[in-house]
Design a protein around this motif. Structure first.
Motif, short mmCIF file in Angstrom:
data_model
loop_
_atom_site.label_atom_id
_atom_site.label_comp_id
_atom_site.label_asym_id
_atom_site.label_seq_id
_atom_site.Cartn_x
_atom_site.Cartn_y
_atom_site.Cartn_z
N GLU A 142 24.49 54.26 13.26
CA GLU A 142 23.13 54.63 13.65
C GLU A 142 22.09 53.75 12.97
O GLU A 142 21.07 53.39 13.57
CB GLU A 142 22.88 56.11 13.32
CG GLU A 142 23.66 57.04 14.24
CD GLU A 142 23.50 58.50 13.85
OE1 GLU A 142 22.72 58.78 12.91
OE2 GLU A 142 24.13 59.34 14.49
N ALA A 143 22.33 53.38 11.70
CA ALA A 143 21.40 52.49 11.00
C ALA A 143 21.31 51.14 11.71
O ALA A 143 20.23 50.56 11.85
CB ALA A 143 21.84 52.31 9.55
N ALA A 194 17.93 41.42 9.91
CA ALA A 194 17.92 42.77 10.49
C ALA A 194 19.19 43.52 10.13
O ALA A 194 19.17 44.74 9.89
CB ALA A 194 17.75 42.69 12.01
N HIS A 195 20.32 42.82 10.08
CA HIS A 195 21.57 43.45 9.66
C HIS A 195 21.45 43.92 8.21
O HIS A 195 21.90 45.01 7.86
CB HIS A 195 22.74 42.47 9.79
CG HIS A 195 23.15 42.22 11.20
ND1 HIS A 195 24.26 42.81 11.78
CD2 HIS A 195 22.61 41.44 12.17
CE1 HIS A 195 24.38 42.40 13.03
NE2 HIS A 195 23.39 41.57 13.30
N LEU A 196 20.84 43.08 7.36
CA LEU A 196 20.65 43.46 5.97
C LEU A 196 19.75 44.68 5.85
O LEU A 196 20.05 45.62 5.09
CB LEU A 196 20.05 42.28 5.20
CG LEU A 196 19.63 42.56 3.75
CD1 LEU A 196 20.82 42.99 2.90
CD2 LEU A 196 18.94 41.32 3.15
N LEU A 197 18.66 44.72 6.60
CA LEU A 197 17.75 45.86 6.53
C LEU A 197 18.41 47.14 7.05
O LEU A 197 18.17 48.23 6.53
CB LEU A 197 16.47 45.56 7.32
CG LEU A 197 15.57 44.48 6.73
CD1 LEU A 197 14.40 44.20 7.66
CD2 LEU A 197 15.08 44.90 5.35
N ALA A 198 19.26 47.00 8.08
CA ALA A 198 19.99 48.17 8.57
C ALA A 198 20.92 48.71 7.50
O ALA A 198 21.01 49.93 7.28
CB ALA A 198 20.77 47.80 9.83
N TRP A 199 21.61 47.80 6.81
CA TRP A 199 22.50 48.23 5.73
C TRP A 199 21.71 48.86 4.59
O TRP A 199 22.14 49.86 4.01
CB TRP A 199 23.31 47.05 5.24
CG TRP A 199 24.18 47.36 4.06
CD1 TRP A 199 25.37 48.02 4.07
CD2 TRP A 199 23.90 47.03 2.69
NE1 TRP A 199 25.86 48.13 2.78
CE2 TRP A 199 24.97 47.54 1.92
CE3 TRP A 199 22.87 46.36 2.06
CZ2 TRP A 199 25.04 47.39 0.54
CZ3 TRP A 199 22.91 46.21 0.68
CH2 TRP A 199 23.99 46.72 -0.06
N CYS A 200 20.55 48.32 4.27
CA CYS A 200 19.70 48.94 3.24
C CYS A 200 19.28 50.35 3.66
O CYS A 200 19.18 51.25 2.82
CB CYS A 200 18.46 48.08 3.00
SG CYS A 200 18.78 46.54 2.11
#
Length: 215
Positions: free
Chosen positions: A122-123, A174-180
Motif C-alpha cells: 500500500e505504501a 519515490a520508491h525510497l519515500l514509499a519505504w520511509c
C-alpha cells in the motif's frame, strides 16, 4: 560478479557523489534518491553499501523518532547491474529492511505477517511507483528477560525484509519515500497523506512501544 567491479555509495557525502559515477541510468537513479525528502520524523543517512551484490550500489539507513525516542529503523539499498539479472527481470533491484518494536498483543496476532506485507504494497501504491518481482519475509520475535534484566517488560519485534525491481529507475526517490512511509507506519505514526493506510488490509497502525529499552 567480482567485488573489484563494485562501486559503492555510503560514506558521508557519497550518496550525492555517486550520482557522478557509474553508468548514466545509475547516476540518474542515485540523484533521485539524493533529492528525496521524507517526513521529518524519518532521518536518512549514508550507509556503506554491499560490495558483492551488484557492480553498482547505493545504501541508506533510516531511523524513525517519536517523542524523542527512536522507535523503528532500517536500511534501503539500490543495486544496479548494467548486464541485467534474470532473477530481477531488470537492471536494478531495491533491497530493504524495516524493524520496529510492537505492542505485545499485536505481536501475537496471527494475521500480522499478512497485514505488515500489505502495508508495504500500500505504501508503494500510494506513491504510484511501478515494480515487479516483489519478494520478502515478515518475521516477528518475542523476548523475555531474566537475571539482571528480569525487571524489563517482555517485548515483541517486527522485521520486514523486502526486495523488488523498479520498472523506472528514475523513480528511485519515490520508491525510497514509499519505504520511509512504511517505516513510519510500522513505528505507529499517523498517515502522512489523506487516505494513506486506509486499505482493507491495513486495519490498524502499529502501536508504539512504551517504556525503556533493555540495557
Amino acid at each position: 560478479m567480482a567485488a573489484s567491479r563494485s562501486h559503492t555509495a555510503g560514506e558521508p557525502g557519497e550518496v550525492h557523489d555517486a550520482a557522478t559515477r557509474g553508468p548514466l541510468p545509475f547516476q540518474r537513479a542515485v540523484a533521485s534518491l539524493a533529492a528525496a525528502r521524507p517526513r521529518p520524523e524519518v532521518r536518512l543517512a549514508p550507509l556503506p553499501a554491499p560490495r558483492r551484490l551488484a557492480p553498482f550500489s547505493c545504501a541508506l539507513q533510516a531511523g524513525v523518532t517519536a517523542d524523542g525516542e527512536e522507535v523503528a529503523d532500517g536500511r534501503f539499498i539500490l543495486l544496479h547491474d548494467p548486464a541485467g539479472d534474470e532473477n530481477w527481470r531488470g537492471e536494478f533491484r531495491v533491497v530493504t529492511l524495516a524493524r520496529a518494536e510492537l505492542d505485545l498483543e499485536l505481536g501475537t496476532d496471527p494475521l500480522l505477517p499478512e497485514v505488515a506485507w500489505s502495508w508495504l504494497t500500500e505504501a508503494l501504491d500510494v506513491r504510484g511507483v511501478r515494480r515487479r518481482e516483489p519478494s520478502g519475509t515478515v518475521t516477528r520475535a518475542g523476548s523475555a528477560f531474566f537475571g539482571g534484566l528480569a525487571g524489563q517488560p517482555p517485548r515483541a519485534e517486527l522485521e520486514l525484509r523486502a526486495s523488488w525491481t523498479p520498472v523506472d529507475p528514475d523513480e528511485a526517490g519515490a520508491h525510497l519515500l514509499a519505504w520511509c512511509g512504511l517505516l513510519a507506519h510500522c513505528a505507529g505514526l499517523p498517515p502522512e497523506f489523506p487516505g494513506d493506510g486506509d486499505g482493507a488490509a491495513a486495519v490498524t497502525a502499529l502501536p508504539r512501544r512504551r517504556g525503556p529499552r533493555p540495557a
